[in-house]
Design a protein around this motif. Structure first.
Motif, short mmCIF file in Angstrom:
data_model
loop_
_atom_site.label_atom_id
_atom_site.label_comp_id
_atom_site.label_asym_id
_atom_site.label_seq_id
_atom_site.Cartn_x
_atom_site.Cartn_y
_atom_site.Cartn_z
N GLU A 143 12.47 -12.81 -20.56
CA GLU A 143 13.00 -11.82 -19.62
C GLU A 143 12.84 -12.25 -18.19
N GLN A 183 19.95 -11.93 -21.19
CA GLN A 183 18.81 -11.13 -20.77
C GLN A 183 19.14 -9.64 -20.71
N THR A 184 20.39 -9.31 -20.45
CA THR A 184 20.77 -7.90 -20.33
C THR A 184 21.28 -7.31 -21.65
N TRP A 199 21.73 -14.42 -17.43
CA TRP A 199 21.60 -12.97 -17.30
C TRP A 199 22.34 -12.23 -18.42
N ALA A 212 14.32 -17.40 -14.63
CA ALA A 212 15.30 -17.32 -13.53
C ALA A 212 15.50 -18.69 -12.93
N LYS A 217 23.89 -20.46 -15.36
CA LYS A 217 24.09 -19.26 -14.56
C LYS A 217 24.42 -18.03 -15.39
#
Length: 535
Positions: free
Chosen positions: A532, A387-388, A384, A535, A381
């Motif tokens: 990117e 990814q950010t 992100w 998910a 989880k």
């Protein structure tokens, strides 16, 4: 409520055998191929262990019956089953009862703590039944196959005794799990003790397996002395043996009480104290910050360090994904001990094969290291976060492969050198074997990342599930083994007569290096986009 909790635990256990190639958000059903593969592996492991125990029981069944100590046969089966259950479930008990991540969430609901505890113990009991079956089924089958007498009362006592038996190791594993949880509560590196115990278990298993013939001879020669020791020192198993062999219901009742009463007391005590155990906050000694010169590194090295920190902080990750490194050391030690026999075998086959044998063995061991294969799934989880961050996706993927290489390649080189010296391979062959081992290690690292990029899983509850049950892990390990079989078969069937061992290994080292470079180039070109949109 208790029924719902048990169903949830069973569903979680069943789900751990499946893997998703896409997120559930995309509406895709989970693939069953990974679950089937894991089930096959479990069946294979169970058959191997069952075969080992069958060999032991086959050697003593008729002998003990003829000596009038048939009860010792079933007592030993009970001892082996209890020990197997205890070793297999003690760390699971620690995580399920004392360190479960969802304890506080469940306690915040209107659910009795006894129901939460009971549902967890049911899962531990089912796990113990699986371990017990690997020992008990071969024992009973060998006794029947040998044509030894079976009475109705004996069959009833055997069935009841082995049904109740797992409660005894379950009680001990819950106690030991609590002790381990208490010891590690204030430790900074909590996974060290888990890793040490797991490696000790592997060492004990290997030692036992290598000396099984001697143990069998001792069991056959000293049956009467062993019977006297068990009767005086382990009365519960003496009662189990008598109940199973002679159909003695009095002994069965005594054995049942020895299993049920301690378990009942433990369950009652834990039910009263479970809330305090689950919510207790134990503070560990905090590291004192010392200021100094700040060090900077590239984004690539920053991700490598992060991946390395995750690896060394997770005992489950290290034990499962890095076991091949331990096996490299174990094989080198084994070859040193059995050097005379191995050198004799190589002399019969041909000394020119020593270098190729070293290279292929080390590569086979390197294929058992799959550190990179679950590295993307382990983001879970928190995916992100990476990814950010201002780090290119291709850089992240290449760093995951680099961490795998950093850990495995040095071990492969050292193992190659040790085995080359032991097997008296010439220096040129050893150098070529080391190059092949390193190139194959680099290939497996990139191969694992590529597979996990395709077959990732982010819906895991425990990270061990991501490490053990993902399709990328299974394909990385068995796929790399299958790929390694190509140069092995080609050399044995065709190339041995036309090319030297050193040249052949150098050729395949170049091939694996070229494929790894192609993977690296692909990550640089397409890795940003692929990572990117995960998910």
């Amino acid at each position: 409520m208790f029924k719902a909790l048990v169903k949830t635990r069973l569903a979680a256990l069943w789900a751990s055998f499946y893997t998703r190639t896409r997120s559930a958000k995309n509406g895709k059903k989970p693939s069953k191929i990974g679950g089937i593969g894991i089930a096959i592996l479990l069946i294979y492991a169970a058959i191997v262990f069952a075969g080992m125990f069958s060999a032991i029981f086959f050697g003593i069944a008729e002998l003990y019956h003829a000596q009038g100590i048939g009860w010792l046969y079933f007592a030993l089966a009970g001892i082996l089953a209890a020990g197997f259950c205890l070793m297999g479930s003690v760390f699971t008990a620690q995580t399920q009862l004392y360190n479960a991540r969802d304890n506080e969430m469940l306690l915040a609901m209107p659910i009795p703590s006894a129901a939460i505890l009971g549902s967890r113990m049911i899962m531990l009991l089912l796990l113990n039944y699986f371990y017990e079956a690997i020992v008990a089924i071969p024992a009973i089958a060998v006794w029947i196959a040998a044509g030894l007498p079976v009475t109705v009362s004996g069959a009833v006592c055997t069935a009841v005794g082995f049904i109740i038996l797992p409660l005894l190791p379950l009680t001990l594993s819950c106690l030991l799990g609590g002790i381990i949880a208490a010891i590690t509560a204030r430790m900074r590196h909590k996974n060290i003790i888990t890793l040490v115990f797991s490696l000790l278990f592997l060492a004990v298993y290997m030692y036992f397996y290598m000396n099984i013939q001697g143990y069998m001879q001792q069991l056959m020669a000293d049956g009467l002395n062993i019977a006297d020791a068990v009767e005086r020192g382990l009365p519960p198993f003496y009662w189990l043996g008598n109940a199973a062999a002679d159909g003695d219901f009095v002994k069965l009742i005594l054995f049942v009480l020895c299993c049920v009463v301690p378990f009942g007391i433990l369950y009652a005590v834990l039910s009263k104290t479970f809330i305090g155990i689950a919510t207790e906050r134990r503070s560990a000694a905090k590291k004192v910050y010392k200021g100094g010169e700040m060090r900077t590194s590239s984004a690539f090295m920053a991700v490598v360090k992060k991946e390395l920190a995750r690896f060394v902080s997770s005992a489950g990750y290290m034990i499962n994904a890095g076991m091949g490194i331990v096996m490299m050391a174990a094989v080198a030690v084994f070859m040193a001990v059995k050097r005379a026999q191995i050198v004799m075998f190589i002399n019969e086959v041909g000394t020119g094969y020593a270098g190729v044998l070293v290279g292929l063995i080390v590569c086979a061991l390197a294929s058992m290291v799959f550190i990179s294969a679950p590295s993307i799934s382990l983001e879970g989880k928190s995916l992100w976060v990476m990814q950010t961050m201002p780090i290119r996706g291709g850089t992240v993927l290449r760093a995951k492969a680099a961490m795998h290489i950093m850990i495995t390649a040095p071990a492969a080189v050292l193992c190659t050198a040790a085995m080359g010296i032991i097997l008296e391979a010439n220096a040129l062959d050893c150098i070529a074997a080391a190059l092949l081992a390193v190139a194959f290690t680099v290939f497996t690292a990139y191969f694992g990342v590529a597979l996990n990029l395709k077959f990732h899983r982010f819906d895991w509850i425990n990270e061990t599930a991501a490490v053990k049950s993902g399709m990328s892990v299974m394909l990385a390990m068995f796929g790399s083994m299958a790929i390694l079989a190509i140069p092995a078969l080609l050399y044995a069937l065709l190339a041995a007569e036309y090319i030297s061992a050193a040249a052949y290994m150098a050729l395949w080292a170049a091939i694996f290096a070229a494929v790894s470079m192609a993977f690296d180039a692909w990550f640089k070109k397409h890795g940003d986009e692929k990572y990117e949109f995960l998910a």
